[in-house]
Design an enzyme around this catalytic site. Sequence first.
Site, PDB file in Angstrom:
ATOM      1  CG  ASP A 134      -1.739   1.085   1.279  1.00 40.38           C
ATOM      2  OD1 ASP A 134      -1.728   2.151   0.552  1.00 40.38           O
ATOM      3  OD2 ASP A 134      -2.746   1.134   2.009  1.00 40.38           O
ATOM      4  CB  SER A 159       0.761  13.882 -14.782  1.00 40.06           C
ATOM      5  OG  SER A 159      -0.403  14.366 -15.500  1.00 40.06           O
ATOM      6  CE1 TYR A 195      -2.979  12.660 -10.634  1.00 44.89           C
ATOM      7  CE2 TYR A 195      -2.599  14.163 -12.432  1.00 44.89           C
ATOM      8  CZ  TYR A 195      -2.636  13.157 -11.955  1.00 44.89           C
ATOM      9  OH  TYR A 195      -2.018  12.095 -12.666  1.00 44.89           O
ATOM     10  CB  ALA A 234       0.098  20.467  -5.753  1.00 44.79           C
ATOM     11  CB  SER A 235       0.585  15.090  -6.242  1.00 44.10           C
ATOM     12  OG  SER A 235      -0.107  14.656  -7.195  1.00 44.10           O
ATOM     13  CE  LYS A 236       0.881  12.059 -10.920  1.00 39.35           C
ATOM     14  NZ  LYS A 236       1.705  10.713 -10.859  1.00 39.35           N
TER      15      LYS A 236
END
Length: 251
Positions: A64, A143, A156, A158-160
């Site tokens: 996980d 991405s 999303y 920001a995460s990429k």
Amino acid sequence: MLMSKNILITGASSGIGKAIALEFAKKEGASNHFILVARNSAKLEQVAQEVRVLGAQASIMLADFSKKESIAQLFTDLEKDFPKLDLVFNNAGLGFVKEAYLLSDDEVEQIIDVNVKGMILVGKKAAGLMIKQGYGQIIFTSSLAAYLLAPQWSVYCASKWGITVFANILRQEVAPYGIKITTVHPGPVKTEFFDKNKADIDLNSSESMQAAVTAEEVAQAIYEAIKSGKDRIFVPSSLEATVKTTDYFPA
């Protein structure tokens, strides 16, 4: 040509991860061992069987990627079971698409835990193993969203952006040890990411989404790029020119 490699693929039960496993097994399968990792054992075993039919060896491991303890156990098991780790596809990811103020705290946490913390921990631990052996390559699935400012995609994106910056710096840190880092930046991809209980986007609802590529196209582009030694891959390749016109393309 990949020969006698141990190839780790996270998020391997579906989407891009599954497509990578099948593409590389089809083209480089005979002497390679694929280590397929995700949470769903039944789906993983199905992918493993398809990989074996293509002539490769395949093992499955459960993890996980939102939990640091699970990632730590994965790498403990890897060190015990595999003498070397040649190629790592750091691919697990998720997203919820809506205005930032409508995202629940739990949704924000899930995106950051998997897309940033999980990928950083996998990258860090894989790099540590590869430093010991003096070679290897880690491919981060980022991405196009890493370079865009898109309403409803704030966390999303920001995460990429975050994982792309991490990978770019890691590339500099591990280059002296013979380790290569590659980032992959697809546009919209026709996978379970867009399902109703996930990003919840109708791929037929806009022109940009209708231009979505398949997971198989992404896997094929990654395969070709690895042979060419590129640091950064856009899928389709035409996206790179588009991104370079923005202010968000890192050096």
